[in-house]
Design a protein around this motif. Structure first.
Motif, PDB file in Angstrom:
ATOM      1  N   GLU A 112     -55.334  81.498   1.269  1.00  0.00           N
ATOM      2  CA  GLU A 112     -55.005  80.646   2.412  1.00  0.00           C
ATOM      3  C   GLU A 112     -55.777  79.333   2.404  1.00  0.00           C
ATOM      4  OE1 GLU A 112     -55.750  83.801   5.482  1.00  0.00           O
ATOM      5  OE2 GLU A 112     -54.158  82.736   6.514  1.00  0.00           O
ATOM      6  N   VAL A 113     -57.070  79.409   2.069  1.00  0.00           N
ATOM      7  CA  VAL A 113     -57.922  78.231   2.225  1.00  0.00           C
ATOM      8  C   VAL A 113     -58.135  77.412   0.957  1.00  0.00           C
ATOM      9  CG1 VAL A 113     -59.171  79.379   4.089  1.00  0.00           C
ATOM     10  CG2 VAL A 113     -60.111  79.413   1.766  1.00  0.00           C
ATOM     11  N   ALA A 114     -57.629  77.913  -0.177  1.00  0.00           N
ATOM     12  CA  ALA A 114     -57.910  77.250  -1.459  1.00  0.00           C
ATOM     13  C   ALA A 114     -57.559  75.766  -1.433  1.00  0.00           C
ATOM     14  CB  ALA A 114     -57.168  77.963  -2.585  1.00  0.00           C
ATOM     15  N   ARG A 121     -63.289  77.609   0.672  1.00  0.00           N
ATOM     16  CA  ARG A 121     -62.908  77.782  -0.729  1.00  0.00           C
ATOM     17  C   ARG A 121     -64.149  78.000  -1.580  1.00  0.00           C
ATOM     18  NH1 ARG A 121     -63.621  73.733  -4.521  1.00  0.00           N
ATOM     19  NH2 ARG A 121     -64.392  75.374  -5.874  1.00  0.00           N
ATOM     20  N   VAL A 122     -65.181  77.211  -1.359  1.00  0.00           N
ATOM     21  CA  VAL A 122     -66.426  77.358  -2.122  1.00  0.00           C
ATOM     22  C   VAL A 122     -67.052  78.728  -1.852  1.00  0.00           C
ATOM     23  CG1 VAL A 122     -68.788  76.512  -2.350  1.00  0.00           C
ATOM     24  CG2 VAL A 122     -66.884  74.887  -2.299  1.00  0.00           C
ATOM     25  N   ALA A 123     -66.987  79.173  -0.616  1.00  0.00           N
ATOM     26  CA  ALA A 123     -67.543  80.493  -0.287  1.00  0.00           C
ATOM     27  C   ALA A 123     -66.823  81.589  -1.077  1.00  0.00           C
ATOM     28  CB  ALA A 123     -67.434  80.754   1.216  1.00  0.00           C
ATOM     29  N   THR A 124     -65.493  81.510  -1.144  1.00  0.00           N
ATOM     30  CA  THR A 124     -64.769  82.539  -1.909  1.00  0.00           C
ATOM     31  C   THR A 124     -65.101  82.424  -3.394  1.00  0.00           C
ATOM     32  OG1 THR A 124     -62.771  81.175  -2.194  1.00  0.00           O
ATOM     33  CG2 THR A 124     -62.856  82.596  -0.255  1.00  0.00           C
ATOM     34  N   ALA A 125     -65.243  81.194  -3.884  1.00  0.00           N
ATOM     35  CA  ALA A 125     -65.578  81.008  -5.301  1.00  0.00           C
ATOM     36  C   ALA A 125     -66.945  81.610  -5.607  1.00  0.00           C
ATOM     37  CB  ALA A 125     -65.543  79.521  -5.661  1.00  0.00           C
ATOM     38  N   ASP A 126     -67.915  81.409  -4.707  1.00  0.00           N
ATOM     39  CA  ASP A 126     -69.249  81.979  -4.906  1.00  0.00           C
ATOM     40  C   ASP A 126     -69.182  83.504  -4.988  1.00  0.00           C
ATOM     41  OD1 ASP A 126     -70.313  79.463  -4.863  1.00  0.00           O
ATOM     42  OD2 ASP A 126     -71.084  79.568  -2.811  1.00  0.00           O
ATOM     43  N   VAL A 127     -68.388  84.089  -4.085  1.00  0.00           N
ATOM     44  CA  VAL A 127     -68.286  85.551  -4.076  1.00  0.00           C
ATOM     45  C   VAL A 127     -67.620  86.055  -5.365  1.00  0.00           C
ATOM     46  CG1 VAL A 127     -67.103  87.498  -2.984  1.00  0.00           C
ATOM     47  CG2 VAL A 127     -68.309  85.808  -1.585  1.00  0.00           C
TER      48      VAL A 127
END
Lengths: 195, 195
Positions: A112-114, A121-127
């Motif tokens: 959704e946020v990409a 987006r950065v938070a999901t990338a970090d995870v």
DNA sequence: GTCTATAGGAGGATAGAC
DNA sequence: GTCTATCCTCCTATAGAC
């Protein structure tokens, strides 16, 4: 004894569940506080950054929890191939047990946020990166070269995430079984090449 | 010669793009008609069922288009292994060319609605099934037994869908390359077992 | 059939009493 | 720090002029 969890934790937990089920944009903050049995104002007291901060916290906390789950399963398994198999099997069992609601804790938000929210987006990338690093480390520990281990981690996680999508849409664990078998045999092949 | 597309087609096309980028719940109908350069009322004239009907039409039309893309690539390729490689490579190139916005046309919607809207969930399941059937048919034509072909189709599509998620979040095509290499080698192994 | 205006409700966010 | 009341925007959907 009633729930001893703090208001903040209840809000976080309710958000995680709702975001996973209905998405980030599809979940209302009123809904979150209702489900968390917290007054609406408490949300902005504990999360002054509003919905975005709540989203980021959910992503990072859920990501850390899922990482621990992987570590636990990998530690219990006799070898990495079994660990991969156990992980896919566990994912399939959880899907059935939760009527196909509990899949990846952050995949919906990630999609959704990409293209719309760089912070999230950065938070999901970090995870995702933390998961990939953990998996690659395990593969390296099993004797696989670093570059190959990275590739394995990427295709392992891709297969898992994609299988979650298909399983939820088809309401079947068949994709998870097929993806798990493929991932396991790929890891097995990488090990025999080394040995 | 201006755009000869009908109002309905413009609405459909704009919706497909916005849903893919921002999700189903994250896209407003005002936004859709603005981008389609159509008056708001036209939307309800052409799609009396409102947002849900628009969503279902987008899912089915986009699904059929993507299926044709797969058929085209498979027809052009000399063999199925090359076809699989070409498909992943093309997906990666499209991601870069569109700044990581053009991925799977229905994945976001599929995750968003899986637990909240049965009509749309069934539509996504139908589309995924059509892709799986097409892929399995190709694998069978290449000499792979039906049951194995089905498994290959499932892990192929899982890998592709999961790689889309990771690529968009990480803003890198590395996951697509790794998933594509794994899928291709899995198909290659299935072929050599047969031969 | 095209388009405008608006209804009716839900969204995120805030002020301020307690 | 807990909780209520409210603001303003945006949503989907509809009514009805043209």
């Amino acid at each position: 004894m009633g729930a001893m969890t703090s208001t903040k934790d209840r809000i976080l937990y309710a958000s995680a569940e709702l975001f996973r089920r209905k998405g980030y944009t599809g979940t209302g903050l009123k809904e979150v506080t209702t489900q968390a049995q917290a007054p609406f104002g408490s949300l902005y007291h504990h999360f002054p950054g509003g919905k975005e901060q709540l989203g980021e916290d959910v992503i990072r906390v859920s990501g850390a929890f899922f990482l621990q789950l992987f570590v636990f399963i990998a530690d219990e398994a006799p070898d990495v191939v079994t660990a991969v198999q156990d992980f896919f099997r566990g994912a399939g069992e959880t899907l059935v047990a939760t009527d196909y609601e509990d899949a990846c804790p952050i995949a919906v938000i990630a999609l959704e946020v990409a293209s719309t929210n760089e912070t999230l987006r950065v938070a999901t990338a970090d995870v995702f990166t933390s998961w990939l690093d953990e998996a690659a480390t395990r593969f390296v520990a099993a004797g696989i070269p670093a570059a190959r281990a990275r590739e394995l981690a990427l295709s392992f996680l891709s297969a898992l995430e994609g299988a979650f999508i298909l399983c939820r849409a088809l309401r079947s664990t068949e994709p998870m079984a097929a993806a798990g078998a493929a991932a396991a045999s790929e890891v097995r092949a990488a090990l025999t090449t080394v040995a």
